[in-house]
Motif scaffolding. Structure first.
Motif, PDB file in Angstrom:
ATOM      1  N   ASN A   1       0.817  -1.218   0.000  1.00  0.00           N
ATOM      2  CA  ASN A   1       0.000   0.000   0.000  1.00  0.00           C
ATOM      3  C   ASN A   1       0.851   1.269   0.000  1.00  0.00           C
ATOM      4  O   ASN A   1       0.432   2.298  -0.541  1.00  0.00           O
ATOM      5  CB  ASN A   1      -0.985   0.004   1.165  1.00  0.00           C
ATOM      6  CG  ASN A   1      -2.153  -0.931   0.915  1.00  0.00           C
ATOM      7  OD1 ASN A   1      -2.501  -1.217  -0.223  1.00  0.00           O
ATOM      8  ND2 ASN A   1      -2.747  -1.435   1.986  1.00  0.00           N
TER       9      ASN A   1
ATOM     10  N   LYS B   1       1.810   1.628  -3.567  1.00  0.00           N
ATOM     11  CA  LYS B   1       0.640   2.115  -4.305  1.00  0.00           C
ATOM     12  C   LYS B   1       0.421   3.606  -4.056  1.00  0.00           C
ATOM     13  O   LYS B   1       0.145   4.363  -4.989  1.00  0.00           O
ATOM     14  CB  LYS B   1      -0.620   1.334  -3.905  1.00  0.00           C
ATOM     15  CG  LYS B   1      -1.821   1.654  -4.790  1.00  0.00           C
ATOM     16  CD  LYS B   1      -3.131   1.063  -4.269  1.00  0.00           C
ATOM     17  CE  LYS B   1      -3.094  -0.411  -4.088  1.00  0.00           C
ATOM     18  NZ  LYS B   1      -4.414  -0.974  -3.690  1.00  0.00           N
ATOM     19  N   ALA B   2       0.575   4.038  -2.812  1.00  0.00           N
ATOM     20  CA  ALA B   2       0.426   5.461  -2.496  1.00  0.00           C
ATOM     21  C   ALA B   2       1.476   6.286  -3.242  1.00  0.00           C
ATOM     22  O   ALA B   2       1.153   7.333  -3.826  1.00  0.00           O
ATOM     23  CB  ALA B   2       0.538   5.687  -0.990  1.00  0.00           C
TER      24      ALA B   2
ATOM     25  N   HIS C   1       2.912   5.468  -5.996  1.00  0.00           N
ATOM     26  CA  HIS C   1       2.538   5.406  -7.411  1.00  0.00           C
ATOM     27  C   HIS C   1       1.458   6.445  -7.728  1.00  0.00           C
ATOM     28  O   HIS C   1       1.567   7.186  -8.709  1.00  0.00           O
ATOM     29  CB  HIS C   1       2.046   3.989  -7.754  1.00  0.00           C
ATOM     30  CG  HIS C   1       1.581   3.816  -9.163  1.00  0.00           C
ATOM     31  ND1 HIS C   1       2.429   3.869 -10.232  1.00  0.00           N
ATOM     32  CD2 HIS C   1       0.341   3.577  -9.672  1.00  0.00           C
ATOM     33  CE1 HIS C   1       1.746   3.678 -11.352  1.00  0.00           C
ATOM     34  NE2 HIS C   1       0.469   3.502 -11.033  1.00  0.00           N
ATOM     35  N   VAL C   2       0.443   6.519  -6.889  1.00  0.00           N
ATOM     36  CA  VAL C   2      -0.650   7.467  -7.117  1.00  0.00           C
ATOM     37  C   VAL C   2      -0.144   8.908  -6.976  1.00  0.00           C
ATOM     38  O   VAL C   2      -0.490   9.782  -7.785  1.00  0.00           O
ATOM     39  CB  VAL C   2      -1.840   7.185  -6.171  1.00  0.00           C
ATOM     40  CG1 VAL C   2      -2.874   8.297  -6.232  1.00  0.00           C
ATOM     41  CG2 VAL C   2      -2.481   5.841  -6.514  1.00  0.00           C
TER      42      VAL C   2
ATOM     43  N   MET D   1       1.847   9.746 -10.006  1.00  0.00           N
ATOM     44  CA  MET D   1       0.941   9.847 -11.152  1.00  0.00           C
ATOM     45  C   MET D   1       0.190  11.178 -11.141  1.00  0.00           C
ATOM     46  O   MET D   1       0.036  11.820 -12.184  1.00  0.00           O
ATOM     47  CB  MET D   1      -0.055   8.671 -11.125  1.00  0.00           C
ATOM     48  CG  MET D   1      -1.059   8.642 -12.266  1.00  0.00           C
ATOM     49  SD  MET D   1      -2.625   9.537 -12.012  1.00  0.00           S
ATOM     50  CE  MET D   1      -3.223   8.880 -10.486  1.00  0.00           C
ATOM     51  N   VAL D   2      -0.243  11.623  -9.956  1.00  0.00           N
ATOM     52  CA  VAL D   2      -0.931  12.904  -9.850  1.00  0.00           C
ATOM     53  C   VAL D   2       0.021  14.043 -10.239  1.00  0.00           C
ATOM     54  O   VAL D   2      -0.365  14.959 -10.974  1.00  0.00           O
ATOM     55  CB  VAL D   2      -1.496  13.111  -8.422  1.00  0.00           C
ATOM     56  CG1 VAL D   2      -1.952  14.536  -8.199  1.00  0.00           C
ATOM     57  CG2 VAL D   2      -2.639  12.132  -8.171  1.00  0.00           C
TER      58      VAL D   2
ATOM     59  N   THR E   1       6.419   7.243 -11.486  1.00  0.00           N
ATOM     60  CA  THR E   1       5.180   6.510 -11.764  1.00  0.00           C
ATOM     61  C   THR E   1       5.498   5.140 -12.339  1.00  0.00           C
ATOM     62  O   THR E   1       4.930   4.128 -11.912  1.00  0.00           O
ATOM     63  CB  THR E   1       4.286   7.312 -12.736  1.00  0.00           C
ATOM     64  OG1 THR E   1       3.971   8.570 -12.139  1.00  0.00           O
ATOM     65  CG2 THR E   1       3.001   6.555 -13.058  1.00  0.00           C
TER      66      THR E   1
ATOM     67  N   GLY F   1       4.878   1.654 -10.383  1.00  0.00           N
ATOM     68  CA  GLY F   1       3.942   0.781 -11.080  1.00  0.00           C
ATOM     69  C   GLY F   1       4.551  -0.583 -11.388  1.00  0.00           C
ATOM     70  O   GLY F   1       3.919  -1.625 -11.171  1.00  0.00           O
TER      71      GLY F   1
ATOM     72  N   LYS G   1      -4.844  -0.596 -19.266  1.00  0.00           N
ATOM     73  CA  LYS G   1      -4.247   0.540 -18.565  1.00  0.00           C
ATOM     74  C   LYS G   1      -2.789   0.712 -18.971  1.00  0.00           C
ATOM     75  O   LYS G   1      -2.340   1.828 -19.249  1.00  0.00           O
ATOM     76  CB  LYS G   1      -4.332   0.350 -17.055  1.00  0.00           C
ATOM     77  CG  LYS G   1      -3.635   1.467 -16.293  1.00  0.00           C
ATOM     78  CD  LYS G   1      -3.327   1.075 -14.869  1.00  0.00           C
ATOM     79  CE  LYS G   1      -2.417   2.138 -14.257  1.00  0.00           C
ATOM     80  NZ  LYS G   1      -1.745   1.725 -13.073  1.00  0.00           N
TER      81      LYS G   1
ATOM     82  N   VAL H   1      -8.601   5.909 -14.907  1.00  0.00           N
ATOM     83  CA  VAL H   1      -9.330   5.865 -13.627  1.00  0.00           C
ATOM     84  C   VAL H   1     -10.486   4.867 -13.708  1.00  0.00           C
ATOM     85  O   VAL H   1     -10.693   4.070 -12.786  1.00  0.00           O
ATOM     86  CB  VAL H   1      -9.816   7.274 -13.215  1.00  0.00           C
ATOM     87  CG1 VAL H   1     -10.800   7.202 -12.055  1.00  0.00           C
ATOM     88  CG2 VAL H   1      -8.630   8.155 -12.859  1.00  0.00           C
TER      89      VAL H   1
ATOM     90  N   VAL I   1      -9.030   1.291 -13.596  1.00  0.00           N
ATOM     91  CA  VAL I   1      -8.492   0.896 -12.283  1.00  0.00           C
ATOM     92  C   VAL I   1      -9.587   0.751 -11.238  1.00  0.00           C
ATOM     93  O   VAL I   1      -9.564  -0.187 -10.433  1.00  0.00           O
ATOM     94  CB  VAL I   1      -7.424   1.905 -11.832  1.00  0.00           C
ATOM     95  CG1 VAL I   1      -6.991   1.641 -10.389  1.00  0.00           C
ATOM     96  CG2 VAL I   1      -6.220   1.861 -12.757  1.00  0.00           C
TER      97      VAL I   1
END
Length: 144
Positions: free
Chosen positions: A6, A9-10, A12-13, A16-17, A64, A68, A88, A136, A139
């Motif tokens: 997690n 993943k955080a 990665h997000v 990505m943002v 990213t 990923g 994706k 989005v 996913v």
């Protein structure tokens, strides 16, 4: 999966943002650059575009991809059969090509601020919006 998944993943997000924020803003700078008429504005936009592309957009893209791929490696047994993920990843490859095109266009604009019209850049700026919406949905909804 590992306890730290997690956190990856955080990261990665978050990356990505940051990538999308930059990829939305750079073509908007291209619009203003194409509309500029004086040398001082041209130079100012060239500096802003370079700093955004090299200092934020490219490092965010790299991060990213790293996070990923890290998630893919950790969860490959689950992910390898997920059709939504393959779609994706295709979109992410296309977005990376768009990123490269932005770098190419940035250099062209340095030589000729009126290389393309501001209307072209306004349409060019819409491409990543479509990619973001699709990613989005893929996913979150996982339609296939």
């Amino acid at each position: 999966m590992a306890d730290y998944f997690n956190w990856i993943k955080a990261a990665h997000v978050i990356s990505m943002v940051c990538w999308f924020a930059a990829i939305f803003y750079l073509p908007r700078l291209f619009v203003y650059h194409a509309m500029s008429d004086d040398r001082i504005s041209h130079e100012r936009f060239a500096i802003m575009e370079r700093k955004l592309y090299r200092g934020i957009m490219t490092p965010s893209m790299i991060a990213t991809w790293i996070f990923g791929i890290w998630m893919l490696v950790l969860g490959w047994d689950v992910y390898k059969t997920q059709g939504w993920l393959h779609a994706k990843l295709t979109l992410v490859v296309l977005l990376s090509a768009y990123h490269g095109a932005c770098g190419f266009y940035r250099k062209k604009l340095m030589d000729d601020a009126h290389y393309k019209t501001d209307k072209f850049w306004r349409w060019f700026n819409e491409v990543p919006v479509l990619v973001l919406v699709a990613v989005v949905i893929l996913v979150i909804v996982k339609p296939f």
